[in-house]
Design a protein around this motif. Structure first.
Motif, short mmCIF file in Angstrom:
data_model
loop_
_atom_site.label_atom_id
_atom_site.label_comp_id
_atom_site.label_asym_id
_atom_site.label_seq_id
_atom_site.Cartn_x
_atom_site.Cartn_y
_atom_site.Cartn_z
N ASN A 35 98.86 62.05 30.72
CA ASN A 35 99.90 62.59 31.60
C ASN A 35 99.35 63.70 32.49
O ASN A 35 99.72 63.80 33.67
N LEU A 36 98.49 64.52 31.93
CA LEU A 36 97.91 65.61 32.71
C LEU A 36 97.01 65.06 33.81
O LEU A 36 97.05 65.54 34.96
N ASN A 37 96.26 64.03 33.51
CA ASN A 37 95.40 63.40 34.52
C ASN A 37 96.23 62.70 35.59
O ASN A 37 95.89 62.73 36.78
N SER A 38 97.33 62.06 35.16
CA SER A 38 98.21 61.38 36.12
C SER A 38 98.83 62.38 37.10
O SER A 38 98.89 62.13 38.31
N LEU A 39 99.28 63.52 36.56
CA LEU A 39 99.85 64.56 37.41
C LEU A 39 98.81 65.09 38.39
O LEU A 39 99.09 65.27 39.59
N ASN A 40 97.60 65.28 37.92
CA ASN A 40 96.54 65.80 38.78
C ASN A 40 96.21 64.83 39.91
O ASN A 40 95.88 65.25 41.02
N ALA A 41 96.34 63.53 39.62
CA ALA A 41 96.04 62.53 40.65
C ALA A 41 97.11 62.48 41.73
O ALA A 41 96.87 61.95 42.83
N LEU A 42 98.29 63.02 41.45
CA LEU A 42 99.41 62.96 42.39
C LEU A 42 99.49 64.16 43.32
O LEU A 42 100.33 64.18 44.23
N THR A 43 98.63 65.16 43.09
CA THR A 43 98.75 66.38 43.89
C THR A 43 97.38 66.91 44.28
O THR A 43 96.38 66.67 43.60
N THR A 44 97.36 67.63 45.40
CA THR A 44 96.12 68.29 45.83
C THR A 44 96.16 69.78 45.53
O THR A 44 95.18 70.49 45.78
N VAL A 45 97.29 70.26 45.00
CA VAL A 45 97.38 71.69 44.64
C VAL A 45 96.96 71.86 43.19
O VAL A 45 96.97 70.92 42.40
N ALA A 46 96.58 73.07 42.86
CA ALA A 46 96.11 73.36 41.50
C ALA A 46 97.25 73.28 40.49
O ALA A 46 98.41 73.58 40.81
N ILE A 47 96.90 72.87 39.29
CA ILE A 47 97.85 72.80 38.18
C ILE A 47 97.51 73.91 37.19
O ILE A 47 96.38 73.97 36.69
N ASP A 48 98.48 74.78 36.94
CA ASP A 48 98.28 75.87 35.98
C ASP A 48 98.67 75.38 34.59
O ASP A 48 99.85 75.15 34.30
N ALA A 49 97.67 75.22 33.71
CA ALA A 49 97.91 74.70 32.36
C ALA A 49 97.77 75.80 31.31
O ALA A 49 97.50 75.52 30.13
N THR A 50 98.01 77.03 31.71
CA THR A 50 97.87 78.16 30.79
C THR A 50 98.77 78.01 29.56
O THR A 50 98.41 78.44 28.45
N ASN A 51 99.96 77.42 29.74
CA ASN A 51 100.90 77.28 28.63
C ASN A 51 100.56 76.13 27.67
O ASN A 51 101.20 75.99 26.63
N VAL A 52 99.58 75.32 28.04
CA VAL A 52 99.22 74.17 27.20
C VAL A 52 98.43 74.66 25.98
O VAL A 52 97.45 75.39 26.10
N THR A 53 98.88 74.26 24.81
CA THR A 53 98.20 74.64 23.57
C THR A 53 97.53 73.46 22.87
O THR A 53 96.65 73.66 22.03
N GLN A 54 97.97 72.25 23.22
CA GLN A 54 97.39 71.06 22.58
C GLN A 54 97.33 69.91 23.57
O GLN A 54 98.29 69.63 24.29
N ILE A 55 96.18 69.24 23.58
CA ILE A 55 95.99 68.05 24.42
C ILE A 55 95.67 66.88 23.49
O ILE A 55 94.78 66.97 22.64
#
Length: 266
Positions: free
Chosen positions: A15-35
């Motif tokens: 899901n994180l990779n899919s979101l990254n592929a949909l945008t050219t702006v940075a994604i802040d994942a500071t709140n992510v604790t588990q992948i």
């Protein structure tokens, strides 16, 4: 900037990779604790992090999930993932790991990777392996460790080599060439090793052979037959108390080294 909320603190790598592929702006994942995801997918996330596309990564727990047949085909990729986060990488779902012996040993030695200990291992090295490394890996998992059918050479002490071949946890083809590192070895142990493999044993490092005259002569006979090489100038230390003169004459014909028969009763 897109910020991952606390409600998605546990997120899949896909899901994180899919979101990254949909945008050219940075994604802040500071709140992510588990992948959670495959090793490849998780590594893709961290590659995006290195590129500045996903920020705030580096201390997450990673849970490996979704590998085909629960098999990791390249052990080095697990070590790469381990180096991307200070959190633990839970590899408990894996049942099989494939790869170079050094990479597999690195994974088992890491304090950052958990859940290992019962996997079947397929070692991919084809040129040379040290018997001590195989024995070390054997002690790390209750699963079977299988070497490549194309493995050319095993190296090490006679003791370490015999341990490897004799282990129920190691599956070794049995046609490898052997290079031993001992300078002194018991002839019986050398003969045992010779029986484990159809490959030739390079005994060039040996300066002394010990044991009974029967075992020593068997080793020299194997050298004459070509299954052991490098014998012929070793000093001999016999353990017998009684020997036949004919056997001693045979031994004298095999080596230019001195023969210590001090244990033989006069």
């Amino acid at each position: 900037t897109i910020t991952i909320g606390t409600g998605d603190a546990e997120i899949t790598a896909a899901n994180l990779n899919s979101l990254n592929a949909l945008t050219t702006v940075a994604i802040d994942a500071t709140n992510v604790t588990q992948i959670t995801g495959t090793v490849a997918a998780a590594n893709t996330v961290y590659t995006a992090g290195d590129a500045g596309e996903i920020t705030g990564l580096g201390n997450e727990t990673v849970v490996i999930s979704g590998e085909t047949d629960n098999t990791l085909s390249v052990a080095s990729t697990l070590n790469t993932l381990d180096g991307k986060t200070t959190g633990t990488v839970n590899a408990g779902s894996l049942t099989t790991i494939q790869g170079a012996l050094s990479d597999v040993l690195t994974a088992y030695a890491s304090n950052g990777i958990t859940g290992l200990g019962n996997e079947t291992i397929a070692v991919s090295d084809t040129v040379t392996l040290a018997a001590s490394d195989l024995n070390s890996l054997d002690s790390k998992t209750s699963g079977t460790v299988t070497t490549s059918t194309s493995l050319a050479t095993l190296t090490g002490t006679v003791a370490a080599l015999n341990t490897a071949y004799g282990s129920a946890g190691l599956s070794i083809e049995g046609d490898e060439a052997i290079t031993i590192s001992d300078t002194t070895v018991d002839a019986e142990a050398l003969n045992d090793l010779n029986n484990y493999t159809s490959g030739a044993i390079n005994a060039d490092t040996l300066t002394t052979l010990t044991g009974t005259i029967a075992d020593v002569n068997v080793a020299f006979a194997a050298d004459a037959a070509g299954t052991i090489s490098g014998l012929g100038d070793q000093a001999i230390e016999l353990a017998d108390t009684n020997i036949l003169a004919a056997d001693l004459n045979t031994l004298n014909g095999y080596t230019t080294g001195t023969v210590d028969a001090s244990t033989v009763a006069v």
